[in-house]
Design an enzyme around this catalytic site. Structure first.
Site, short mmCIF file in Angstrom:
data_model
loop_
_atom_site.label_atom_id
_atom_site.label_comp_id
_atom_site.label_asym_id
_atom_site.label_seq_id
_atom_site.Cartn_x
_atom_site.Cartn_y
_atom_site.Cartn_z
N ARG A 31 -56.58 10.69 -9.25
CA ARG A 31 -56.12 10.11 -8.20
C ARG A 31 -56.22 8.88 -7.91
NH1 ARG A 31 -52.60 12.77 -9.29
NH2 ARG A 31 -52.95 14.91 -10.20
N HIS A 70 -61.93 7.82 -19.63
CA HIS A 70 -60.39 7.93 -19.36
C HIS A 70 -60.05 7.47 -17.95
CE1 HIS A 70 -56.35 9.34 -19.17
NE2 HIS A 70 -56.51 9.93 -20.26
N TYR A 73 -54.78 8.61 -14.00
CA TYR A 73 -53.23 8.57 -14.31
C TYR A 73 -52.54 7.73 -13.29
CZ TYR A 73 -54.54 12.98 -16.62
OH TYR A 73 -55.38 13.82 -17.71
N HIS A 95 -53.32 5.58 -20.10
CA HIS A 95 -51.89 5.52 -20.54
C HIS A 95 -51.09 4.46 -20.29
CE1 HIS A 95 -52.45 10.17 -19.32
NE2 HIS A 95 -53.05 9.90 -20.34
N GLU A 137 -53.25 5.10 -24.92
CA GLU A 137 -53.12 6.60 -25.30
C GLU A 137 -51.33 6.62 -25.94
OE1 GLU A 137 -54.27 9.67 -23.04
OE2 GLU A 137 -53.62 11.17 -24.35
N ASP A 141 -52.64 11.71 -29.21
CA ASP A 141 -52.88 13.12 -28.40
C ASP A 141 -52.02 14.07 -29.32
OD1 ASP A 141 -52.40 15.07 -26.67
OD2 ASP A 141 -53.39 14.39 -25.02
N HIS A 147 -49.26 15.18 -27.04
CA HIS A 147 -48.10 14.19 -26.91
C HIS A 147 -47.26 13.72 -28.08
CE1 HIS A 147 -50.84 12.46 -23.31
NE2 HIS A 147 -50.68 13.84 -23.41
N HIS A 172 -57.11 12.85 -29.17
CA HIS A 172 -56.88 14.13 -28.06
C HIS A 172 -56.42 15.36 -28.99
CE1 HIS A 172 -56.98 11.34 -24.27
NE2 HIS A 172 -58.23 11.46 -24.95
N ASP A 231 -45.10 17.05 -21.80
CA ASP A 231 -46.51 17.04 -21.74
C ASP A 231 -47.17 17.95 -20.98
OD1 ASP A 231 -49.22 16.19 -21.65
OD2 ASP A 231 -48.86 14.20 -20.70
N HIS A 234 -50.15 20.55 -21.98
CA HIS A 234 -51.27 21.11 -22.90
C HIS A 234 -51.44 22.60 -23.09
CE1 HIS A 234 -53.33 16.83 -22.50
NE2 HIS A 234 -52.23 16.69 -22.65
N GLU A 239 -58.46 18.44 -24.60
CA GLU A 239 -58.18 18.53 -23.20
C GLU A 239 -57.02 19.58 -22.86
OE1 GLU A 239 -55.77 14.71 -23.52
OE2 GLU A 239 -57.27 13.96 -22.45
ZN ZN Z 1 -51.25 14.99 -21.98
FE FE Z 2 -54.63 11.09 -21.31
FE FE Z 3 -54.62 12.90 -23.94
#
Ligand code: ZN
Ligand code: FE
Ligand code: FE
Length: 275
Positions: free
Chosen positions: A36, A66, A69, A106, A142, A176, A179, A210, A223, A225, A255
């Site tokens: 976060r 990573h 987000y 991202h 990404e 990914d 994605h 990914h 998106d 997973h 992931e």
């Molecule tokens: Zn994703």
């Molecule tokens: Fe990611």
């Molecule tokens: Fe990813």
């Protein structure tokens, strides 16, 4: 090959390396700070050193950091852009000190400003970040699924950002498989997807993959997973990917929605596929 999962480093890097090894992995990905977007913990240099000793013992490949987000270089709010920029710079310094070569980011969301404006804001931020990037680390954009106002879901977007950064050698790409599927790249024809990427961007920029299945079909722009083999990518396609010579040179990071045991099962599944 290098295979691992996204795991927590809350108990330190050494503990994370141990966890990854127990799963059967030889790499891992971690969040550089709270997803976060909170404050980063102070680095424990002794823990980092101990982690690297273990990684040598276990023949680990490169690790992957990573970014949270919440970072958004294309935000409509200057304060969010500024915060993202400064924190990405800080994270690049931190992964450097951790002996980790890759920071995945991202691309960002334009929030209604339009893709052109959004991409130009991202490019502006990237240029500034890359002007002070420490050596031996890479910032990896990404490729996204294209949900909402997400940028970076086409190879053309990624290509334009690399161009806008004058093809900086430390700007790379993370793809990914979930994605890609959401964005409309059908991995059933892996050769065609690779060819498109090679022509527009160049395979040497692809540093991390990914490895995820997708809850939604090709071109869904979603998106979400899924566990390997339980989504619209499927095990045949995943097998093709992990047997690919180019993919065997880079870290493959799961992931998928799993606990440690689930990751261990998927890692052994992938290993079976290549044996
Ligand atoms: Zn994703
Ligand atoms: Fe990611
Ligand atoms: Fe990813």
């Amino acid at each position: 090959m290098f295979i691992g999962a996204h795991i927590s480093i809350a108990k330190g890097l050494k503990a994370a390396v141990k966890t990854a090894e127990k799963m059967g992995g030889n790499t891992l990905q971690f969040f550089t700070r709270n997803p976060r977007g909170g404050k980063a913990k102070k680095l424990d240099l002794r823990d980092i050193e101990a982690a690297h000793t273990l990684m040598q013992e276990y023949n680990f490949g490169p690790l992957v950091g990573h970014a949270p987000y919440t970072f958004n270089l294309a935000s409509t709010k200057p304060s969010v852009r500024e915060f993202s920029l400064n924190t990405i710079k800080d994270d690049l310094e931190r992964i450097k000190q951790m002996g980790v070569p890759y920071l995945v980011l991202h691309v960002g969301s334009h929030g209604g400003q339009g893709e052109e404006k959004g991409l130009s804001l991202v490019a502006q931020g990237l240029r500034e970040i890359l002007s002070t990037i420490p050596n031996e680390v890479y910032l990896l954009l990404e490729g996204m699924a294209g949900s909402g106002s997400e940028l970076g879901y086409t190879f053309e977007h990624l290509q334009s950002l690399i161009k806008a950064c004058e093809e900086h050698p430390q700007l790379g790409i993370c793809l990914d498989t979930c994605h890609l599927t959401g964005a409309g790249y059908d991995l059933q024809d892996l050769a065609a997807v690779k060819k498109g990427f090679a022509e527009k961007i160049g395979l040497e920029r692809l540093k991390v993959l990914h490895l995820n299945d997708s809850k939604f079909p090709v071109a869904s722009r979603k998106d979400r997973h899924e566990k390997l083999g339980e989504g619209f990518v499927g095990l045949d396609v995943i097998k093709n990917i992990v047997r690919d010579g180019d993919m065997q040179k880079i870290p493959l990071i799961l992931e998928t929605p799993n606990d440690d045991q689930g990751y261990a099962r998927e890692i052994s599944l992938v290993k079976e596929m290549i044996s």
